[in-house]
Every structure is written in structure tokens, then in C-alpha cells.
Scaffold this active site. Structure first.
Site, PDB file in Angstrom:
ATOM      1  CG  ASP A   1      25.156  -6.813 -24.158  1.00  0.00           C
ATOM      2  OD1 ASP A   1      24.981  -6.482 -25.344  1.00  0.00           O
ATOM      3  OD2 ASP A   1      25.321  -7.996 -23.793  1.00  0.00           O
ATOM      4  CG  LEU A  13      15.879 -21.151 -17.871  1.00  0.00           C
ATOM      5  CD1 LEU A  13      15.817 -20.139 -16.738  1.00  0.00           C
ATOM      6  CD2 LEU A  13      14.476 -21.512 -18.330  1.00  0.00           C
ATOM      7  N   GLY A  14      18.951 -20.711 -21.373  1.00  0.00           N
ATOM      8  CA  GLY A  14      19.599 -19.976 -22.448  1.00  0.00           C
ATOM      9  C   GLY A  14      21.098 -19.878 -22.236  1.00  0.00           C
ATOM     10  CE  LYS A  21      25.384 -14.273 -15.397  1.00  0.00           C
ATOM     11  NZ  LYS A  21      25.427 -12.967 -16.069  1.00  0.00           N
ATOM     12  N   GLY A  23      27.865 -16.874 -19.753  1.00  0.00           N
ATOM     13  CA  GLY A  23      27.546 -18.124 -19.096  1.00  0.00           C
ATOM     14  C   GLY A  23      26.238 -18.721 -19.561  1.00  0.00           C
ATOM     15  N   GLY A  45      24.554 -17.320 -22.919  1.00  0.00           N
ATOM     16  CA  GLY A  45      24.986 -15.945 -23.179  1.00  0.00           C
ATOM     17  C   GLY A  45      26.495 -15.864 -23.252  1.00  0.00           C
TER      18      GLY A  45
END
Length: 668
Positions: A512, A394-395, A416, A400, A397
């Protein structure tokens, strides 16, 4: 000496004592050229395929052995497809691209042309064209649009293709024309398009439709998991025939034995007569790989099968045979016990390495209750993510990679996989668990559990369907966020931050906040995510940190200079998000002169020069519901949030109240 090794030694001695009258079985024959890797993970790589240079016949047959997921997986480099297995008989099974229509899963390949033209591969007739659809005609057309096949599936009374709460299982028994259909594929197929057409323009429900060729042998003995939303998560294999064009067989020698060991034949493509390939086979009584010198070796079992039948000498009593069986059973039992012990020891080591003891200490202080956090097993999450398949990502970062997964009960989750390098990052992982265990807010992503028994720790969250706010601001998307939606999302985020700052037992600073960490659910409500760097702060602490963390472009300049993080630092980051929503610009962008510029600085300068509307996103300006007064009000609020003097910035509670007032003006 380990007990299993000792038992194995006893068995070896016993078998050697019997070997005087027992013939030796044929030795396994090599399938690769000398000096080349034989396997990638569990997949055998026979020549003409190969991994290292000079180990494959040409670039089409190069295999990449990649380990990005922690497991060795072979990829057919020329087509970038994951390999399941390869046969010297002329076939290769690879992961199948799936065509979909009317589905929400953006990870599945969209409707497209799948072509093998120009390659030595073509689709085998061992495949079946399969459509999972409802009242749809799935068409298989050539690359120039000419129909070459297809099938029709009708809906059942239960409309089983529409979203359900538990998902469903598809196998060959349930693919008989109702919600699923199959047809054969043409001979010598190199490329095809797929598309869907409603039956008599009947529109029933909002089914998620798929079409794909699939290895029929695999389909007959396996099942396909379909999610509650009608999406396929399983990898599905397709069989490709491979051909060798302009191929010269291994050089013949005077060795008559070698000459007789194999034979080759030339095969003409019926659809493309100019394509003539060579196919080689080991002769009868030989086995192995006919594509390199001495690759076919005599099959003693095939030529004289009686010598492969192991017979015990008459001197061996039934007592000796019973002892042999007993030793084999004991050795297998000991092997299982030792493997289980090693596995448990590894899990205990990973539990400690991944912060399990730290989590228990946090529990002892009363900050978090471990029993309230579901501990998933590694087996559960490997199955849920299809062994962390790259198609599920999904993405990525700073802490992770996030994968989409489906649990056994059909629940869709986000997993994650942390990037743990040292103890400090383990602390961030445990910190995220501690923080999220304290939070119960509709606009904060919910933590469902974790897994500590793997090499790197795993966190399991609720799945947020529509991705991040950043995607809708900075990337082309058919769906546009209206002015009202932008205001509602910003108000929800501000409300959640206000809750974190002032309504929890100890104030929580996110540290963040950015558009990439704001997710949107199926109704486009905001969910704040990624609490790895967050902190719970006691009233008497100074909030000093030894290392500045956050995302460049969102960082409070005061925090960057002093390393002192306060609630007003989150306010500054939120101000940057507001400016993103207003301008559509990234927090750091490239100016026409080729220089990098801070969005916050550029925005403040535009406000001071009364040129605000020169930088407002065109998508905001043209929206009928975006009044000029409301835009100016949000801009003034963003300017206050970005004040370099942190003490002059509003609190998140004040920000949320102001946005709520502006939203009321827009919706009234």
C-alpha cells in the site's frame, strides 16, 4: 447469588429492622422535564438544556450526546463545544478553544476571534485571561480591535518555555508573571480577539505561546501539561453564563405551595441594555430546578434539619452497630474484588479477541519476540491521548484513526486505534506488529509498542512531526518542497523499499505504497508507515491473495487482474508517487470534461505525445534547482516503473541507485 449481593442483602435487612424509629431522608429532586434523559455519560443535563426534542427550551440549549470515541460526551450543539457540567444557577463549563502563536502543533486552534455574539451565552467573570508566554504581552481586544485587557509575562533565566526533553507542569503556583500571567476579564464579554506582542521587540528563543480564558476555580486545583515542544495537550474549561431572553416563568396555579416554591428576577446587561434576561431561583426551604412546573420541591433537610439527622433507637446495642460497620466493610471489599476480577476477565477476553494468542503463536515460530514489544496499559494510553480526544486526531486510514499523544515521560507518540470488525482485520493488526518487529531502518516508522487489553487494539509509534508527503503535494502549504527535497524523499523511500524487498530475512512487500503513507520527520526525511496489509513472502510461495487490497490509483493493474502480488507491484505504486511529485496531481483526478482519469495513464500518454512539461507541477518548473534534464530523467524512471508488463519494471534497488545518481547531479 453473588457474595457481594448476599452481603448487600444482609445490610438491607439489618437497616430495615432499624427503620421503625429512623426517619427517611429527602428524595432527590428531578432536574429535567418528565420523560427526558437526565445525563449524557457522567454529565447531568438540567432543563432548560436537553437532549431529545421538546426537552430543551430552544435550539441554543440543545445538547448532542455523541459517542464517536466510545465514551458518551455531551456537546453544546449551537456552539459545537464539549460540555463539562451545567448549573441551573446560570453557568455552563465547556472545553476552551486555545489561541497559540509560534507553535508546531497544527491541532490547536490558531489565533482567531472567539465570539458568542447573538447567542444567550457570555464569558463569566469566574474566568481569568491566562497567557503562557515568554517576554510577550498577551492582548485581549474586542471584535473591533479595541484593547479590553491583557497581561505581561517575562522569561525566567532557565528559558523554561523553550523545548525540553521532558515537558513541564503548569499550575496556579507557577503563574505569577514569569512565563505565565493572568488578568480578569471585562464584564458582559461576548467576543474577543487575542494576539501576542514582543516586549520592546526583544526576541528570545522560539517559545510556543498560548492565551486563553480559563475557569479560575479549576485552574487553582488542577495543573496543565506542557509538552517538550511547549504545546498544551490538556483540555481546559471556560465558564459561560447562560441567559434566558423573552422567557416566561412556569405558569402559576392556584396551588399556593407551588407559587411560593420559586421566584424570578429580570437582569439587564450593562453593556447591552436592550438585552434583558430572566433568572429564576428556588425559594428558601426548596431545592431543584425552577425552570419547569413543580421543579422546586421542599427541602426537608433545609427547612427542618433535625429530621435529617439519623438517630439509632436505644435498643440497638453497640454490638449491632459494630456488625453494621463490619458488613459495610466486607461488602465494599467484596465489591472491589469482584470489580477487579471482572476487569481482569475483560482484559483477558480483549487480549484474546485482539489477537494476543495469535501474537504468541507468531512468537513461538521465532518470527517475533513479544518481550521486545512494549505492552502499554489502557490507562497509560487514555491519559496520553486525553481519552482519545477528537482534537488529537492526526489522520484517518482504512485500518483506524491515529491520535497524537504524550506519555508520562514527556515523549510524543502516535497512537493508532484500529477499526476491528472481524477476525481478518485482527490478523492485519497482528501482521503489522510482526512485520515491524523485523524492520530496523531509518526510513521506516518505528513501532514502540501496543495495547491489547482494550475493546479495539492500539499500536504506538514514534511521532513523525511534519505529517504526510501527500499534504505537501496536494494541499496549500506555506512550506514548499524543493526539487532537491523531492528527489531526496523519493530516494529514501526507494532505499527503504529495496531494503524490505531484498535485505530482510524474508522479502517484505508493503502492498500500500502511496504519498499518504510516506511521513516526513522534523528534517523532512521520509518514513514509510502503515504496514497493516504488508506480507513476508517465502521464496517458494506464489504470492496469491484471495482479496485485492491497496489504494485505487496506486494498484498494479497486473495485481488487480490476477491477485498475484510481487515486488514489482510495489514498484508500480512507487512509480505513481514519483508522478505525483512531478505533476502535483492526485492519483485519480477529475478532468475538465468532468470525467475521472488515472494519473498513471495520463502521464504515460503525455510522455508518448512529448508533452511532459505541459503536466509538470508549476512549483517544480519554477524551481531554480530543478534542471530540465533531471526532470526528464525522473520522468523516464517513473515510466519504467509504470510499465504494464511487471517483468520489465526495474527492481527497487535499481530505482534507488538511479535516483541517487540524479540527486548527485542536482547537488553537485
Amino acid at each position: 447469588m453473588a457474595t457481594s449481593q448476599l452481603a448487600a442483602l444482609y445490610i438491607t435487612v439489618f437497616l430495615l429492622s432499624m427503620s421503625t424509629s429512623t426517619p427517611t431522608l429527602a428524595v432527590s429532586v428531578p432536574m429535567t422535564k418528565p420523560g427526558c434523559s437526565t445525563h449524557c455519560g457522567t454529565v447531568e443535563i438540567p432543563y432548560p438544556f436537553g437532549i431529545e426534542p421538546d426537552c430543551y427550551i430552544n435550539e441554543w440549549f440543545q445538547i448532542l450526546c455523541e459517542s464517536s470515541t466510545g465514551l458518551l460526551k455531551p456537546l453544546l450543539n449551537s456552539m459545537h463545544l464539549e460540555v463539562w457540567d451545567i448549573s441551573v444557577a446560570g453557568t455552563i463549563r465547556v472545553t476552551n478553544p486555545i489561541t497559540f502563536s509560534n507553535c508546531s502543533n497544527s491541532l490547536v486552534n490558531p489565533v482567531q476571534t472567539f465570539t458568542l455574539e447573538g447567542s444567550p451565552f457570555l464569558f463569566s467573570q469566574k474566568n481569568r485571561f491566562t497567557s503562557i508566554s515568554c517576554n510577550e504581552i498577551a492582548l485581549l481586544t474586542s471584535s473591533d480591535g479595541y484593547p479590553i485587557g491583557g497581561c505581561l509575562s517575562i522569561c525566567d533565566n532557565g528559558s523554561s518555555l523553550t523545548p525540553s526533553s521532558t515537558g513541564r507542569i503548569l499550575n496556579h503556583d507557577s503563574c505569577s508573571g514569569t512565563n505565565c500571567c493572568q488578568s480578569t476579564i471585562p464584564l458582559d464579554l461576548y467576543a474577543f480577539n487575542t494576539s501576542f506582542q514582543k516586549l520592546n521587540d526583544v526576541k528570545i528563543g522560539s517559545a510556543c505561546n498560548h492565551a486563553f480564558p480559563v475557569d479560575q476555580d479549576w485552574f487553582m486545583s488542577n495543573s496543565i501539561n506542557i509538552s517538550p515542544a511547549g504545546e498544551i495537550f490538556d483540555s481546559i474549561p471556560v465558564v459561560l453564563d447562560w441567559n434566558l431572553y423573552n422567557y416566561s416563568p412556569p405558569a402559576l396555579s392556584e396551588d399556593d405551595h407551588f407559587v411560593k416554591s420559586f421566584h424570578c428576577e429580570r437582569i439587564q446587561n450593562k453593556m447591552q441594555p436592550q438585552n434583558i434576561s430572566t433568572r429564576c431561583f428556588c425559594s428558601k426551604g426548596f431545592q431543584g430546578n425552577p425552570y419547569f412546573f413543580l421543579g422546586c420541591q421542599q427541602d426537608e433537610c433545609g427547612a427542618r434539619s433535625h429530621i435529617c439527622q439519623r438517630s439509632f433507637p436505644s435498643s440497638v446495642s453497640y454490638t449491632g452497630l459494630g456488625l453494621l460497620i463490619f458488613l459495610i466493610v466486607v461488602a465494599r471489599w467484596l465489591n472491589r474484588v469482584i470489580k477487579k476480577r471482572k476487569h481482569n476477565k475483560s482484559k483477558a477476553m480483549f487480549f484474546k479477541q485482539n489477537g494476543g494468542l495469535l501474537l504468541q503463536q507468531q512468537s513461538a515460530t521465532g518470527e517475533v519476540h513479544v518481550e521486545k514489544i512494549k505492552l502499554f496499559t489502557s490507562k497509560e494510553l487514555l491519559k496520553a491521548t486525553n481519552e482519545f480526544n477528537v482534537n488529537r486526531v492526526l489522520g484517518h486510514g482504512s485500518q483506524g484513526t491515529v491520535y497524537k499523544g504524550m506519555l508520562e515521560d514527556g515523549k510524543i507518540v502516535a497512537v493508532k486505534k484500529s477499526k476491528i470488525v472481524d477476525g481478518g482485520e485482527v490478523g492485519e493488526f497482528i501482521n503489522e506488529i510482526v512485520i515491524l518487529s523485523q524492520i530496523n531502518h531509518r526510513n521506516v516508522v518505528k513501532l514502540l509498542g501496543c495495547c491489547l487489553e482494550t475493546e479495539v487494539p492500539l499500536l504506538v509509534y514514534e511521532f513523525i512531526l511534519n505529517g504526510s508527503l501527500s499534504q505537501y503535494i496536494h494541499h496549500q502549504n506555506d512550506f514548499r518542497l524543493t526539487w532537491e527535497m523531492r528527489l531526496r524523499v523519493s530516494m529514501q523511500v526507494a532505499g527503504a523499499l529495496s531494503y524490505l524487498h531484498s535485505s530482510t530475512c524474508l522479502p517484505i512487500y508493503h502492498r500500500d505504497i502511496k504519498s499518504g503513507n510516506i511521513l516526513l520527520d522534523d528534517k523532512f526525511n521520509a518514513k514509510i508507515a502503515d504496514f497493516g496489509t504488508s506480507r513476508s513472502i517465502s521464496i517458494d510461495k506464489t504470492h496469491l491473495t484471495t482479496l485485492v487490497k491497496g489504494t485505487f490509483g496506486y494498484l498494479d493493474p497486473g495485481y488487480f487482474q490476477s491477485s498475484q502480488f510481487t515486488d514489482k507491484s510495489d514498484v508500480y505504486s512507487f512509480g505513481v508517487v514519483l508522478v505525483e511529485l512531478l505533476t502535483g496531481q492526485k492519483p485519480v483526478f477529475l478532468t475538465p470534461s468532468g470525467e475521472w482519469s488515472s494519473l498513471a495513464t495520463h502521464f504515460i500518454e503525455s510522455m508518448e505525445e512529448n508533452s511532459l512539461f505541459d503536466i509538470i507541477d508549476a512549483r517544480v518548473r519554477v524551481m531554480k534547482d530543478g534542471g530540465k534534464e533531471e526532470i526528464i530523467a525522473v520522468a523516464n524512471l517513473a515510466k519504467r516503473c509504470l510499465d504494464l508488463n511487471g517483468k520489465k519494471r526495474p527492481t527497487m534497488k535499481e530505482v534507488a541507485a538511479t535516483l541517487e545518481e540524479i540527486l548527485l547531479l542536482v547537488t553537485s
